[in-house]
Design a protein around this motif. Sequence first.
Motif, mmCIF file in Angstrom:
data_model
loop_
_atom_site.group_PDB
_atom_site.id
_atom_site.type_symbol
_atom_site.label_atom_id
_atom_site.label_comp_id
_atom_site.label_asym_id
_atom_site.label_seq_id
_atom_site.Cartn_x
_atom_site.Cartn_y
_atom_site.Cartn_z
ATOM 1 N N GLU A 255 1.988 0.256 3.980
ATOM 2 C CA GLU A 255 1.833 -1.074 4.551
ATOM 3 C C GLU A 255 2.348 -2.112 3.554
ATOM 4 N N ALA B 246 -1.502 -4.770 3.785
ATOM 5 C CA ALA B 246 -1.817 -4.130 2.514
ATOM 6 C C ALA B 246 -2.933 -4.887 1.790
ATOM 7 N N ILE C 43 -3.126 0.375 -3.809
ATOM 8 C CA ILE C 43 -2.652 -0.968 -3.497
ATOM 9 C C ILE C 43 -1.976 -1.533 -4.748
ATOM 10 N N ALA D 87 0.864 -1.188 0.000
ATOM 11 C CA ALA D 87 0.000 0.000 0.000
ATOM 12 C C ALA D 87 0.893 1.228 0.000
#
Length: 354
Positions: free
Chosen positions: A54, A59, A72, A44
């Motif tokens: 993340e 994520a 993403i 992410a």
Amino acid sequence: MFGNPLDRLLGLFSLDIGIDLGTAYTLVYVRGKGIILNEPSFVAIEKRSRRPLEFGSRAKEMWGKNPRDIVIVRPVRDGVISEFEITAMMLDHLIRRAHERSWIPIPRPRVVVGIPTGVTEVEKRAVYDATIAAGARTCYLIEEPVAAAIGAGLPVQETRGSMVIDIGGGTTEVAVFSLGGIVISRSIRVASDELDEDIIRYMRNKYKLMIGEAMAERVKIEIGSAYPLPQELTIDVHGRNLISGLPDTVELSSIEVREAISGSLNIIIDNVKDVLDDTPPELVADLITNGICMAGGGSVLQEITTRMTAEVNIRTWVADDPRNCVAKGAGLILENYANLSRLLVGIERGSTRH
């Protein structure tokens, strides 16, 4: 163990890491410890700054639910790097986590990374450069079917032939081995992700229901099969009705899922048949005796060995812990480098990343 005296000295204290850099999951194997990390290949990032927020499971949990300012990214597609900088950041995150589990300060690690067979020199260089950028001291590459065969415990260095079918997220690798090398291999970019897309298309075309990749993956795992089940299953599939635009639910059967994924499964099976057709008769005789090993996340699809055995007329079986075979094999290369180093893949000096 390794080439020069300095590398051997550092090797006494450094981590030796095997990495399965997969389309769906990235696994990390540490010499002496086994597989310590198994994370989805998701990152992410903040849309404007491209800063990572993340990695892995966190994520993936945001997948399809992210706000506009967060993107993403799946940096590995069809087994090769599609987002170089993000892949390097993901590898750096995983290598740092592996370092955190060591109780003493250690030098940068030596890393073996699995790659699909038949990738270009540019794609090999991208994996190598991303691994070095992530903090590795040295990066070695190994073809994924070789790593899968080693991780599954196949006798790849013996005269008798052995065969592996590695169905990953983005690629399916099929290879026949003898005397420590690949006799024949094929790699196609049809694998587990393609099965998910088949289910998405099927729901859209038949039921006018738009579903996400996460929902399709759940359907495949829970009721997907390659061969009729002893008792067929059903699942409620949630999505958005394309006609009304409103949320809707459809009950889907395992028979319909099998119909949806049949095209991609046929391509995988035809690829296996092509490899067997080109395999020398002496090795085919060995395969009839030893069977064919299946590895990778796609090999856990229900009844896939039953279907494969029926199609190729050779007993097919699934490796122990099939999802971890490539990472385990990459790590075992480092544990037995003197005997297995010739299985590693070189990079042409003139190749560069574009």
